[in-house]
Motif scaffolding. Structure first.
Motif, PDB file in Angstrom:
ATOM      1  N   LYS A 169      -3.249  15.413   0.830  1.00 26.01           N
ATOM      2  CA  LYS A 169      -2.315  14.387   1.309  1.00 26.01           C
ATOM      3  C   LYS A 169      -0.871  14.866   1.231  1.00 26.01           C
ATOM      4  N   HIS A 170      -0.701  16.206   1.401  1.00 32.75           N
ATOM      5  CA  HIS A 170       0.630  16.815   1.432  1.00 32.75           C
ATOM      6  C   HIS A 170       1.429  16.495   0.177  1.00 32.75           C
ATOM      7  N   THR A 171       0.744  16.479  -0.943  1.00 26.73           N
ATOM      8  CA  THR A 171       1.419  16.226  -2.222  1.00 26.73           C
ATOM      9  C   THR A 171       2.028  17.524  -2.745  1.00 26.73           C
ATOM     10  N   THR A 172       3.306  17.495  -3.022  1.00 25.12           N
ATOM     11  CA  THR A 172       3.990  18.611  -3.651  1.00 25.12           C
ATOM     12  C   THR A 172       4.923  18.064  -4.709  1.00 25.12           C
ATOM     13  N   GLY A 173       5.210  18.883  -5.697  1.00 21.65           N
ATOM     14  CA  GLY A 173       6.134  18.426  -6.718  1.00 21.65           C
ATOM     15  C   GLY A 173       6.281  19.415  -7.844  1.00 21.65           C
ATOM     16  N   PHE A 174       7.301  19.219  -8.625  1.00 23.33           N
ATOM     17  CA  PHE A 174       7.481  20.012  -9.840  1.00 23.33           C
ATOM     18  C   PHE A 174       8.113  19.125 -10.894  1.00 23.33           C
ATOM     19  N   GLN A 175       7.895  19.490 -12.132  1.00 26.11           N
ATOM     20  CA  GLN A 175       8.525  18.773 -13.231  1.00 26.11           C
ATOM     21  C   GLN A 175       8.725  19.705 -14.411  1.00 26.11           C
ATOM     22  N   THR A 176       9.788  19.448 -15.137  1.00 29.15           N
ATOM     23  CA  THR A 176      10.099  20.188 -16.353  1.00 29.15           C
ATOM     24  C   THR A 176      10.300  19.172 -17.469  1.00 29.15           C
ATOM     25  N   SER A 177       9.619  19.385 -18.572  1.00 32.41           N
ATOM     26  CA  SER A 177       9.676  18.407 -19.667  1.00 32.41           C
ATOM     27  C   SER A 177       9.843  19.109 -21.003  1.00 32.41           C
ATOM     28  N   PHE A 178      10.404  18.363 -21.929  1.00 31.76           N
ATOM     29  CA  PHE A 178      10.587  18.834 -23.297  1.00 31.76           C
ATOM     30  C   PHE A 178      10.095  17.741 -24.232  1.00 31.76           C
ATOM     31  N   VAL A 179       9.132  18.082 -25.086  1.00 29.56           N
ATOM     32  CA  VAL A 179       8.512  17.122 -26.000  1.00 29.56           C
ATOM     33  C   VAL A 179       8.924  17.471 -27.422  1.00 29.56           C
ATOM     34  N   LYS A 180       9.420  16.472 -28.152  1.00 27.96           N
ATOM     35  CA  LYS A 180       9.890  16.684 -29.517  1.00 27.96           C
ATOM     36  C   LYS A 180       9.209  15.698 -30.461  1.00 27.96           C
TER      37      LYS A 180
END
Length: 478
Positions: A169-180
């Motif tokens: 379904k033409h899904t694209t994406g990126f994510q950057t996360s920081f968990v503390k």
């Protein structure tokens, strides 16, 4: 608590209790002659020393509070239970790949007569971990995810990770996360997550394409072992555009840019033994969201609840009966210049919600495009059994289940804000329902596949049915 000098590359520290003056208490009782039963709580003992071997990057100031509860043990049973509790919390820290626990009698100059020495032998995670994974969504879609992680980034259980997603379904994406982790030795085990992301996908059921860019801050914690909370603030810049030239005018009116700033609370009480195909246990989830209070031009408050109960039959434990219910309501915020968008509303229909109907094919439509609504409910009654004649029992066949189901749902908009009787009639008039049977394949605790033969009933003008064989892929089903 004092420390001893460890070898430079294998041991983080040796811990001793602040007070070493507790005397030895008692001796184990006499054993029986026919059978020997040991009461571990009868062995009065204490922990003199705790060793943590194999630590290089993890800081002592995060390890000391995690293992200190061992010094409060007063008998051998308590030592064993606390040792495993500490081991579980070390695992949850995410800094170690393997953790082994050894309990021995205390030795050395400061050893007491009833003292013990507890040693944790650990192997830390690599500094950088990467891989290619698959992800299953709740829109009957799947994605390939490229992932790069830096576990225990700063030596106190932090996690830095970035992901790129490409899917159907033409899904694209990126994510950057920081968990503390915040005070992981404290019972609620609070954890703070910061995420920056961009995601784009085609909402083919409504004829638009959406691009989201934003960030969120999430504070998660537990109030009880099985009750989890998530407090989240989101700021999302959303861009909606028509997907094709045939997109309905009612959808085109919703296109454009919007800025949503919302506060969200999610409460989850989950006692199921398996989230995909449970055999026992119950689930309660409450999600509340309020947008437009702090900033943004989108304003609403939304409430959604989910209930699920799973019970094996008393005399036929292999047969499981499941009852589930979801319901939600959304109201616009009474604020000047605030709006609600099509992607904020509820949608019903498809193999994950109301089988026998197209994906989000129930409710208000315009020229074949789903418009969503502000109120819905969706229920299901299921029976799961082993396959007839149990092919592949004890192996691959155990991942399959035969499935009988009955679903019902309704969706609409409240027209009478102060007339609860008429609102109740709106939710009960025009109910859609379906029945059917099929096969379910469980993919561990990740997702499940369904192939069902469905018979839909009660369809209303504008609904889009899918009678006959229907394929479903997802994580959360009704």
């Amino acid at each position: 608590m004092t420390g001893s000098a460890p070898p430079p590359d294998t041991t983080a520290g040796v811990l001793t209790p602040a007070d070493n003056k507790t005397p030895g208490l008692g001796k184990p009782g006499a054993a029986g002659t026919a059978e020997f039963a040991v009461q571990l709580d009868a062995f009065k003992t204490r922990v003199d020393v705790i060793n943590i071997d194999g630590v290089a990057r993890t800081k002592n100031d995060i390890l000391d509070p995690l293992v200190r509860p061992l010094f409060e043990a007063h008998n051998f049973e308590d030592v064993v239970l606390r040792a495993h509790t500490v081991r579980r919390r070390l695992e949850e820290l995410g800094a170690f790949k393997t953790i082994n626990v050894f309990i021995d009698t205390s030795r050395g100059q400061n050893a007491t007569s009833d003292g013990l020495e507890v040693t944790y032998s650990v192997v830390e995670t690599r500094r950088v971990v990467g891989g290619v994974n698959t992800s299953i969504g709740n829109n009957n879609d799947g994605s390939v995810v490229l992932q790069l992680k830096c576990p225990n980034a700063l030596g106190r259980g932090e996690l830095f990770q970035t992901e790129y997603e490409y899917g159907t379904k033409h899904t694209t994406g990126f994510q950057t996360s920081f968990v503390k982790p915040l005070m992981p030795w404290f019972w609620p085990q609070p954890r703070l997550t910061t995420t920056v992301f961009q995601q784009a996908f085609d909402a083919q059921w409504s004829g638009y394409r959406e691009i989201d860019r934003g960030l969120h801050l999430d504070l998660s914690f537990k109030s009880r072992p099985s009750i989890a909370h998530s407090l989240r603030w989101e700021a999302i810049w959303r861009d909606i555009s028509a997907l094709t030239a045939s997109t309905a005018f009612a959808v085109r009116e919703e296109c454009g840019h919007s800025l949503k700033s919302s506060l969200k609370h999610i409460l989850t009480w989950d006692q199921r033994d398996n989230a995909v195909i449970p055999t026992k246990g119950a689930l309660f989830r409450l999600q509340q969201e309020c947008a437009g209070i702090l900033a943004g031009n989108v304003g609403f408050h939304k409430h959604e609840v989910e209930l699920q109960l799973n019970r094996p039959l008393p005399l036929l434990a292999d047969i499981v009966v499941q009852a589930s219910l979801r319901a939600g309501i959304m109201k616009p915020l009474q604020k000047i210049d605030s709006v609600t968008c099509i992607n904020d509303r509820f949608f019903v229909g498809g193999p994950l919600t109301l089988r026998g109907f197209n994906l989000y094919g129930v409710g208000p439509h315009s020229d074949g495009n789903a418009l969503g609504a502000t109120t819905y409910w969706n229920g299901g009654l299921h029976v799961y059994t082993p396959l007839p004649f149990r092919p592949g029992a004890g192996g691959f066949g155990d991942y399959f289940r035969a499935h009988l189901f009955a679903n019902a749902a309704n969706i609409g908009d409240f027209a009478f804000a102060d007339d609860h009787y008429k609102n109740f009639n709106i939710l009960l008039s025009g109910v859609r329902y379906s029945v059917g049977a099929g096969i379910v394949l469980s993919i561990g605790h990740m997702a499940r596949f369904e192939l069902n033969y469905c018979l839909p009933f009660g369809q209303q003008p504008g609904d889009r049915t899918s009678a006959g064989l229907q394929f479903g892929l997802g994580v959360s089903f009704v």
